[in-house]
Design an enzyme around this catalytic site. Structure first.
Site, mmCIF file in Angstrom:
data_model
loop_
_atom_site.group_PDB
_atom_site.id
_atom_site.type_symbol
_atom_site.label_atom_id
_atom_site.label_comp_id
_atom_site.label_asym_id
_atom_site.label_seq_id
_atom_site.Cartn_x
_atom_site.Cartn_y
_atom_site.Cartn_z
ATOM 1 N N ARG A 82 0.839 -1.209 0.000
ATOM 2 C CA ARG A 82 0.000 0.000 0.000
ATOM 3 C C ARG A 82 0.870 1.253 0.000
ATOM 4 N NH1 ARG A 82 -4.493 0.383 4.552
ATOM 5 N NH2 ARG A 82 -2.657 0.902 5.808
ATOM 6 N N LYS A 184 -2.596 6.475 1.252
ATOM 7 C CA LYS A 184 -2.441 6.998 2.612
ATOM 8 C C LYS A 184 -1.565 8.252 2.576
ATOM 9 C CE LYS A 184 -2.311 4.769 7.122
ATOM 10 N NZ LYS A 184 -3.525 5.348 7.641
ATOM 11 N N GLU A 220 -16.305 6.003 4.650
ATOM 12 C CA GLU A 220 -15.521 5.526 5.788
ATOM 13 C C GLU A 220 -15.389 6.671 6.771
ATOM 14 O OE1 GLU A 220 -11.317 4.830 5.285
ATOM 15 O OE2 GLU A 220 -11.218 6.064 3.497
HETATM 16 N N1 PLP Z 1 -9.181 4.372 6.629
HETATM 17 C C1 PLP Z 1 -8.408 5.386 6.991
HETATM 18 C C2 PLP Z 1 -8.748 6.737 6.515
HETATM 19 C C3 PLP Z 1 -7.286 5.154 7.814
HETATM 20 O O1 PLP Z 1 -6.501 6.159 8.202
HETATM 21 C C4 PLP Z 1 -7.000 3.855 8.246
HETATM 22 C C5 PLP Z 1 -5.827 3.564 9.064
HETATM 23 O O2 PLP Z 1 -4.848 3.082 8.623
HETATM 24 C C6 PLP Z 1 -7.855 2.824 7.843
HETATM 25 C C7 PLP Z 1 -8.925 3.110 7.042
HETATM 26 C C8 PLP Z 1 -7.607 1.411 8.277
HETATM 27 O O3 PLP Z 1 -6.595 0.817 7.535
HETATM 28 P P1 PLP Z 1 -5.754 -0.378 8.123
HETATM 29 O O4 PLP Z 1 -6.715 -1.422 8.545
HETATM 30 O O5 PLP Z 1 -4.906 -0.834 7.002
HETATM 31 O O6 PLP Z 1 -4.987 0.165 9.269
HETATM 32 C C1 COI Z 2 -3.945 3.525 11.552
HETATM 33 O O1 COI Z 2 -4.923 2.910 11.965
HETATM 34 O O2 COI Z 2 -2.828 3.011 11.492
HETATM 35 C C2 COI Z 2 -4.036 4.883 11.078
HETATM 36 O O3 COI Z 2 -3.168 5.305 10.377
HETATM 37 C C3 COI Z 2 -5.148 5.708 11.478
HETATM 38 C C4 COI Z 2 -4.699 6.984 12.086
HETATM 39 C C5 COI Z 2 -5.907 7.832 12.152
HETATM 40 C C6 COI Z 2 -4.066 6.791 13.419
#
Ligand code: PLP
Ligand code: COI
Length: 336
Positions: A82, A184, A220
């Site tokens: 990612r 991200k 989301e």
């Molecule tokens: N959506 C957003 C906007 C986020 O910042 C995060 C955090 O990483 C997620 C979703 C969840 O992603 P992940 O499960 O890969 O941490």
């Molecule tokens: C995460 O879950 O790792 C994120 O980056 C979310 C952030 C808002 C702390």
């Protein structure tokens, strides 16, 4: 290895400076060898591209101590991939995916004393990130970059631990069609700051964003994907403008393969949210945080909070992450 003397159970989601971080610099078209350092500050030009034009992206992942005392992390290969996608979208050089995983492993190993013990409710949050570091004044990408990985012990992301959240449908948008919502990028979070401060001031834990093109579908939240439960089905939004959460993708597989549930990844109209019985926010930081209520301009939709399905998903996912339940092939990277 002697663990740091910390009251692990009372940690919130904050930065604690740990002993080592990994740094690699990109210059003249190549990444250097990279190394661990104890230098926790960054010095760069006042005109660095990241400071002027927000050329930065990041990842978030966690390391855990398992029941049998190993230190592991969860699917770091997906974070590597990612981040590579984020870099390509932001015109940054990809840090090779195998080196990304090695950098994470080295950083966690060097900070092993900071990995919270099994059962403490805390974990070691790992933050890989990259930024454009050389002086850029016309609007264009940097030519020099820094990739870093630091780690910090954390507790629950949401204030008050894992009590059911009250979230609101946001009047602000998070991501434009054909924009950067699916990667991200730091800029996605910069533009959410106004909305999250406003939400907190109004008594809400988070913002639920709608698709900005039509404002009719659930997308989301600011820092997590969203899942709903209807009967034996897990329903989660499909959209090209949300972040492809690794937690959500894992939950989809857990629901199907461990819990025998049906899964629907599809558009979810705002008008449908009253048909679900349970709702949760999922992400590395959020894990699965149960939602008790979604408020849409005074109209409240109430959910079971830690209902039976969210509870089972939570128990199974965290069981896999912490070594209590056998993981699918390749999900657990043993660090030591
Ligand atoms: N959506 C957003 C906007 C986020 O910042 C995060 C955090 O990483 C997620 C979703 C969840 O992603 P992940 O499960 O890969 O941490
Ligand atoms: C995460 O879950 O790792 C994120 O980056 C979310 C952030 C808002 C702390």
């Amino acid at each position: 290895m002697e663990r740091k003397n910390i009251d692990w159970g009372s940690l919130g989601f904050g930065y604690v400076q740990t002993d080592y971080r990994y740094v690699s610099n990109y210059k003249d078209g190549a990444w250097d060898a990279g190394c661990l350092t104890d230098q926790a500050t960054v010095t760069m030009s006042e005109c660095a591209c990241v400071l002027q034009y927000a050329q930065t992206c990041f990842e978030g992942m966690k390391a855990y101590t398992t029941q049998d005392g190993r230190i592991v992390c969860f699917r770091p290969d997906l974070n590597a991939k990612r981040m590579a996608d984020s870099c390509r979208r932001l015109k940054m050089p990809v840090f090779p995916e195998d080196r990304f995983v090695e950098a994470v492993v080295e950083t966690v190993r060097a900070n092993a004393a900071w990995v919270p013990p099994f059962g403490s409710g805390a974990s070691l949050y790992i933050r890989p990130f990259m930024f454009g570091s050389d002086a850029i004044i016309g609007v264009k990408p940097a030519t020099e970059f820094q990739f870093r990985v630091f780690a910090t012990p954390v507790g629950p992301y949401f204030k008050g631990g894992i009590k059911p959240l009250t979230v609101r449908i946001s009047d602000f948008d998070r991501a434009a069609p054909r924009g950067t919502g699916h990667v991200k990028a730091g800029l996605n979070y910069a533009m959410s700051l106004y909305a999250i401060v406003d939400a907190h001031e109004q008594g809400y834990d988070e913002n639920v964003y709608l698709d900005s093109a039509t404002r009719t579908y659930i997308e989301e939240t600011g820092g997590a994907n969203i899942v709903f439960v209807k009967g034996n089905t897990l329903v989660t939004p499909k959209s090209s403008t949300i972040l492809p959460s690794i937690t959500r993708r894992s939950l989809v597989q857990v629901a199907k393969d461990y819990l025998g549930m049906e899964v629907e990844e599809r558009e979810i109209p705002l008008t449908e949210i009253g048909e679900f019985t349970e709702c949760g926010l999922c992400g590395t930081a959020a894990v699965i945080s149960p939602v008790g209520k979604i408020v849409d301009h005074g109209k409240e939709t109430v959910y079971a909070g830690f209902g039976p399905t969210i509870q089972k998903l939570y128990d199974t996912l965290t069981g896999i992450q912490m070594g209590r339940i056998p993981a699918p092939e390749g999900w657990i990277q043993v660090i030591e």
